[in-house]
Design a protein around this motif. Sequence first.
Motif, PDB file in Angstrom:
ATOM      1  N   THR A 109      27.988  -0.360  34.871  1.00 42.78           N
ATOM      2  CA  THR A 109      26.849   0.206  35.589  1.00 42.78           C
ATOM      3  C   THR A 109      26.612  -0.529  36.905  1.00 42.78           C
ATOM      4  O   THR A 109      26.321   0.091  37.933  1.00 42.78           O
ATOM      5  CB  THR A 109      25.571   0.133  34.736  1.00 42.78           C
ATOM      6  N   ARG A 110      26.759  -1.837  36.894  1.00 40.63           N
ATOM      7  CA  ARG A 110      26.570  -2.632  38.109  1.00 40.63           C
ATOM      8  C   ARG A 110      27.658  -2.324  39.124  1.00 40.63           C
ATOM      9  O   ARG A 110      27.382  -2.142  40.319  1.00 40.63           O
ATOM     10  CB  ARG A 110      26.562  -4.113  37.756  1.00 40.63           C
ATOM     11  N   ASP A 143      15.309   5.005  26.982  1.00 39.09           N
ATOM     12  CA  ASP A 143      14.938   6.218  27.718  1.00 39.09           C
ATOM     13  C   ASP A 143      14.597   5.900  29.164  1.00 39.09           C
ATOM     14  O   ASP A 143      15.013   6.615  30.088  1.00 39.09           O
ATOM     15  CB  ASP A 143      13.756   6.909  27.041  1.00 39.09           C
ATOM     16  N   VAL A 144      13.832   4.845  29.374  1.00 41.74           N
ATOM     17  CA  VAL A 144      13.454   4.455  30.743  1.00 41.74           C
ATOM     18  C   VAL A 144      14.688   4.043  31.530  1.00 41.74           C
ATOM     19  O   VAL A 144      14.869   4.446  32.687  1.00 41.74           O
ATOM     20  CB  VAL A 144      12.426   3.310  30.712  1.00 41.74           C
ATOM     21  N   GLU A 145      15.558   3.244  30.914  1.00 42.26           N
ATOM     22  CA  GLU A 145      16.765   2.801  31.597  1.00 42.26           C
ATOM     23  C   GLU A 145      17.692   3.977  31.903  1.00 42.26           C
ATOM     24  O   GLU A 145      18.325   4.017  32.958  1.00 42.26           O
ATOM     25  CB  GLU A 145      17.509   1.766  30.740  1.00 42.26           C
ATOM     26  N   ARG A 148      16.270   5.806  34.876  1.00 43.72           N
ATOM     27  CA  ARG A 148      16.472   4.999  36.085  1.00 43.72           C
ATOM     28  C   ARG A 148      17.907   5.114  36.568  1.00 43.72           C
ATOM     29  O   ARG A 148      18.165   5.315  37.767  1.00 43.72           O
ATOM     30  CB  ARG A 148      16.136   3.530  35.798  1.00 43.72           C
ATOM     31  N   PHE A 149      18.857   5.016  35.628  1.00 44.57           N
ATOM     32  CA  PHE A 149      20.258   5.121  36.026  1.00 44.57           C
ATOM     33  C   PHE A 149      20.587   6.524  36.509  1.00 44.57           C
ATOM     34  O   PHE A 149      21.376   6.703  37.440  1.00 44.57           O
ATOM     35  CB  PHE A 149      21.174   4.741  34.863  1.00 44.57           C
ATOM     36  N   LEU A 152      19.564   6.712  40.074  1.00 44.31           N
ATOM     37  CA  LEU A 152      20.429   5.889  40.918  1.00 44.31           C
ATOM     38  C   LEU A 152      21.799   6.536  41.119  1.00 44.31           C
ATOM     39  O   LEU A 152      22.354   6.512  42.216  1.00 44.31           O
ATOM     40  CB  LEU A 152      20.595   4.501  40.296  1.00 44.31           C
ATOM     41  N   ARG A 153      22.361   7.122  40.069  1.00 42.16           N
ATOM     42  CA  ARG A 153      23.681   7.735  40.234  1.00 42.16           C
ATOM     43  C   ARG A 153      23.607   9.016  41.044  1.00 42.16           C
ATOM     44  O   ARG A 153      24.538   9.328  41.786  1.00 42.16           O
ATOM     45  CB  ARG A 153      24.345   7.973  38.880  1.00 42.16           C
ATOM     46  N   LEU A 154      22.489   9.753  40.955  1.00 45.43           N
ATOM     47  CA  LEU A 154      22.316  10.916  41.833  1.00 45.43           C
ATOM     48  C   LEU A 154      22.303  10.486  43.295  1.00 45.43           C
ATOM     49  O   LEU A 154      22.956  11.094  44.145  1.00 45.43           O
ATOM     50  CB  LEU A 154      21.015  11.644  41.483  1.00 45.43           C
TER      51      LEU A 154
END
Length: 223
Positions: A109-110, A143-145, A148-149, A152-154
């Motif tokens: 992910t990073r 769910d929150v993570e 968030r991801f 970020l990926r969009l």
Amino acid sequence: MTITAPAPSPTSAVAPHVQLRLLGGFELRIDGAVVDLQPAVKRLTALVALTPCGLSRDFAAFQLWPDKSEARARANLRSTLWRLHQLAGDILHASATHLRLDDSVSLDTRDVLAGADAEDGVPRPFETLMADLLPDWYDEWIDVERERFRQLRLARLEQRAHAALADRDAATAIQLALAALAIDATRESAHRIVVRAHQAEGNEWEAERERSRYLRSQQEVVA
């Protein structure tokens, strides 16, 4: 006379190569070998990995064992950290108060979100941004993570699409924007990129069709 070579210094030992994958599912590899972890150990590892600056031990304990007493949750955390250390070494730094992922661990992910678009000289396919974060996990904290991801990926897909347009690579821009739309069909900014890319290729009919597709998606949301 026989000369015996000196034993290697412990400090000269080569550190293991640790890879942690969270996209599409959890997987931990050390020097290429998959490490089999218990569910609680996986969840602790993922929770810490998804918090780049680290987190407090108490927060981790109460997130992972919300139905336990404070004392029991802290005890569970200690035993889980011990099991992780036995199986995977020091991939987590654990102080008296905080936990964080070791900087040497390769985290998918990073790497993806930081813009690491090449690995061993081979460009990463944009499909790497399509995988969901731990899709088979149903913990409340994930769910929150996951959301968030997703955001970020969009943003990363659109960033790469804009870069492709700037390089006059309309075809790649279209594919990247359509990948974003596969994640969120109502995302206006991605639709605009597709329209611009078709116009850059001189395909006004395709651009108009994309505008119509966006309008239909908005009407479906309202309905």
